[in-house]
Design an enzyme around this catalytic site. Structure first.
Site, mmCIF file in Angstrom:
data_model
loop_
_atom_site.group_PDB
_atom_site.id
_atom_site.type_symbol
_atom_site.label_atom_id
_atom_site.label_comp_id
_atom_site.label_asym_id
_atom_site.label_seq_id
_atom_site.Cartn_x
_atom_site.Cartn_y
_atom_site.Cartn_z
ATOM 1 N N HIS A 23 0.674 -1.304 0.075
ATOM 2 C CA HIS A 23 -0.076 -0.073 -0.018
ATOM 3 C C HIS A 23 0.963 1.349 -0.134
ATOM 4 O O HIS A 23 0.784 1.893 -0.811
ATOM 5 C CB HIS A 23 -0.897 0.204 1.096
ATOM 6 C CG HIS A 23 -1.923 1.265 1.204
ATOM 7 N ND1 HIS A 23 -3.081 1.099 1.261
ATOM 8 C CD2 HIS A 23 -1.351 2.459 1.798
ATOM 9 C CE1 HIS A 23 -3.599 2.369 1.556
ATOM 10 N NE2 HIS A 23 -2.735 3.234 1.801
ATOM 11 N N GLU A 24 1.909 1.346 1.056
ATOM 12 C CA GLU A 24 2.499 2.577 1.076
ATOM 13 C C GLU A 24 3.537 2.645 -0.235
ATOM 14 O O GLU A 24 3.652 3.740 -0.445
ATOM 15 C CB GLU A 24 3.540 2.604 2.554
ATOM 16 C CG GLU A 24 2.430 2.611 3.452
ATOM 17 C CD GLU A 24 1.688 3.644 3.699
ATOM 18 O OE1 GLU A 24 2.031 4.924 3.065
ATOM 19 O OE2 GLU A 24 0.765 3.640 4.356
ATOM 20 N N HIS A 27 1.829 4.221 -3.212
ATOM 21 C CA HIS A 27 1.780 5.731 -3.176
ATOM 22 C C HIS A 27 3.027 6.029 -3.807
ATOM 23 O O HIS A 27 3.117 7.058 -4.527
ATOM 24 C CB HIS A 27 1.537 6.099 -1.631
ATOM 25 C CG HIS A 27 0.124 5.860 -1.157
ATOM 26 N ND1 HIS A 27 -0.821 6.570 -1.876
ATOM 27 C CD2 HIS A 27 -0.215 5.466 -0.078
ATOM 28 C CE1 HIS A 27 -2.138 6.093 -1.045
ATOM 29 N NE2 HIS A 27 -1.712 5.378 -0.008
#
Length: 224
Positions: A23-24, A27
């Site tokens: 997820h991170e 980004h």
């Protein structure tokens, strides 16, 4: 009780680490793609979970809440990936994609865990419960992260997506709520609004769609 906690930690450890890490990293990757290399320069476009784990938010808080509430309420967070929206080529538009990248990969991971669980059952006459439980955990963790992060309030990803989509006259007032957003979100979580009226409907709908495509998924999700 102690054995149940250890088993739960072992089952959820890998899915949670993957869910948070990818997820991170997503980004950061999206930000770099659209012109901002802040996260890349800090080494945050990485699948090394140590670069994203917050000792308090990722480890201590979820475990303490799980124990304190007997599993009824668990919350945690990772170190947010830094994004300088001013360095994006088209800041307002590109920030939508940067924000959505995290939840999008959680949805993809949920599908991957579902396929893993279904395939494992299909290939095993008697499936090893631990790995099927891990697949179930992977589906649930990622669907919950997808739904929660798309809540349309800053500083959550959904809030930043909405700021990017709204006209400037509406986007600016919403963006100004970000300093108070964490407390607003926590208040809604504690009051049960987020789970009842946002997350559960989304998770149930997505499970229904996935179950329609993968009928054996019901067996994975029913395992205890």
């Amino acid at each position: 009780m102690e054995n149940d906690l250890i088993r739960t930690l072992l089952v959820y450890a890998l899915p949670v680490l993957f869910a948070i890490t990818v997820h991170e990293a997503a980004h950061g990757y999206a930000a770099r793609h659209f012109g901002d290399d802040t996260a890349a320069g800090l080494g945050r476009i990485s699948l090394n979970p140590l670069r994203h784990i917050d000792p308090i938010g990722t480890i201590a808080m979820p475990i303490l809440l799980y124990v304190a509430t007997s599993g009824a309420f668990v919350f945690g967070y990772a170190k947010p990936v830094p994004v300088d929206w001013k360095r994006l080529r088209h800041p307002k538009r590109d920030m939508v994609w940067v924000a959505f990248a995290g939840p999008a990969v959680n949805l993809l991971q949920a599908l991957a865990w579902a396929l893993f669980g279904v395939a494992f059952i299909a290939l095993q006459a008697e499936a090893e419960p631990f790995f099927v439980l891990m697949a179930k955990a992977g589906v649930l963790v990622n669907l919950v992260m997808f739904a929660f992060n798309l809540l349309p309030l800053p500083p959550l990803d959904g809030g930043r997506v909405l700021v990017g989509l709204l006209p400037r006259t509406l986007a600016l007032p919403l963006a100004r709520t970000e300093p108070y957003g964490f407390f607003i979100v926590m208040g809604l979580v504690i009051a049960g609004v987020v789970s009842t009226w946002w997350m559960l409907p989304i998770v149930r709908s997505l499970l229904g769609l996935m179950g329609a495509a993968l009928p054996t998924l019901a067996t994975v999700m029913s395992l205890r």
